[in-house]
Scaffold this motif. Structure first.
Motif, PDB file in Angstrom:
ATOM      1  N   PHE A   1      41.126  39.540  44.235  1.00  0.00           N
ATOM      2  CA  PHE A   1      40.858  40.319  43.761  1.00  0.00           C
ATOM      3  C   PHE A   1      39.183  40.773  44.022  1.00  0.00           C
ATOM      4  O   PHE A   1      38.171  41.483  43.832  1.00  0.00           O
ATOM      5  N   ALA A   2      38.895  39.483  43.224  1.00  0.00           N
ATOM      6  CA  ALA A   2      36.880  38.983  43.348  1.00  0.00           C
ATOM      7  C   ALA A   2      36.884  39.319  44.138  1.00  0.00           C
ATOM      8  O   ALA A   2      35.727  39.974  44.459  1.00  0.00           O
TER       9      ALA A   2
ATOM     10  N   GLN B   1      35.973  29.317  30.197  1.00  0.00           N
ATOM     11  CA  GLN B   1      37.879  28.702  29.687  1.00  0.00           C
ATOM     12  C   GLN B   1      39.246  29.279  30.107  1.00  0.00           C
ATOM     13  O   GLN B   1      39.548  29.703  30.444  1.00  0.00           O
ATOM     14  N   HIS B   2      39.071  28.485  31.096  1.00  0.00           N
ATOM     15  CA  HIS B   2      40.253  28.622  31.911  1.00  0.00           C
ATOM     16  C   HIS B   2      41.713  27.965  32.609  1.00  0.00           C
ATOM     17  O   HIS B   2      41.405  27.103  31.539  1.00  0.00           O
ATOM     18  N   ALA B   3      42.350  28.288  32.823  1.00  0.00           N
ATOM     19  CA  ALA B   3      43.982  27.385  33.286  1.00  0.00           C
ATOM     20  C   ALA B   3      43.725  26.091  33.460  1.00  0.00           C
ATOM     21  O   ALA B   3      42.214  25.923  34.395  1.00  0.00           O
TER      22      ALA B   3
ATOM     23  N   ASP C   1      44.891  35.740  37.352  1.00  0.00           N
ATOM     24  CA  ASP C   1      44.450  34.781  36.694  1.00  0.00           C
ATOM     25  C   ASP C   1      42.698  36.238  35.798  1.00  0.00           C
ATOM     26  O   ASP C   1      41.860  36.007  36.498  1.00  0.00           O
ATOM     27  N   SER C   2      43.428  37.039  35.109  1.00  0.00           N
ATOM     28  CA  SER C   2      42.276  37.842  34.771  1.00  0.00           C
ATOM     29  C   SER C   2      41.140  37.220  34.622  1.00  0.00           C
ATOM     30  O   SER C   2      39.799  37.791  34.707  1.00  0.00           O
ATOM     31  N   ALA C   3      41.151  35.931  33.890  1.00  0.00           N
ATOM     32  CA  ALA C   3      39.443  35.432  32.783  1.00  0.00           C
ATOM     33  C   ALA C   3      39.219  35.417  33.664  1.00  0.00           C
ATOM     34  O   ALA C   3      38.061  35.418  34.504  1.00  0.00           O
TER      35      ALA C   3
END
Length: 177
Positions: free
Chosen positions: A39-40, A4-6, A71-73
């Motif tokens: 970052f990932a 579930q993301h933006a 977006d940390s999620a």
């Protein structure tokens, strides 16, 4: 894993601040999703090269400068999803390689993991967005022509992972021609 993301539009929203340390001429506007992918990628590099646990890398990565803009999620989904499914992702990638997985740069491998993971699990991200973002990651962090390799592999997997979306894009392209 439930993603579930933006909305995909988040991938295209510019920010008005200029990230420190960027090369002149590079786009200063990065979406929170693009930052999450960066970052990932860096964290997955540590999974591949350092054989570190995702949770340990996560703690370190969250302290890096600029993480609060990501977006940390989405970052969580990419880091933990790719780390947990690395063998499955490699099995999908391997048939499209012209060399062994050991000969693939860790940056290229991480970029391919991100692309394959997004195509499989982040259905709110259009496949072309994922492809383009992973190519940009490989250009920015990888070797000279690594992005071409990432492009070829992800474009080769897209019809398998997103058949309806790829077909619709092809038909739309023919209609414009």
């Amino acid at each position: 894993m439930s993603e579930q993301h933006a909305s995909p539009a988040d991938d295209a929203q510019p920010s008005s601040t200029k990230p420190a340390g960027r090369k002149p001429g590079k786009s200063a506007s990065k979406s929170a999703r693009s930052r999450a992918r960066e970052f990932a990628l860096q964290a997955l590099y540590q999974v591949i090269v350092g054989k570190n646990e995702a949770a340990d890398i996560d703690v370190f990565t969250r302290d890096l400068s600029g993480f609060h803009k990501a977006d940390s999620a989405h970052y969580d989904a990419l880091l933990y999803g790719c780390a947990e499914q690395s063998l499955e992702l490699d099995k999908l990638i391997l048939p499209l390689l012209d060399r062994s997985m050991a000969e693939i740069s860790p940056i290229e491998r991480a970029a391919m993991w991100i692309g394959v993971f997004e195509m499989k699990h982040c259905l709110d991200v259009p496949w072309r967005v994922s492809l383009n973002e992973c190519i940009e990651l490989a250009k920015e962090f990888g070797g000279t022509d690594g992005h071409k390799y990432v492009n070829a592999v992800l474009e080769g997997l897209a019809p398998q992972l997103r058949p309806h979306e790829v077909q619709a894009d092809r038909q739309a392209g023919r209609a414009r021609a």
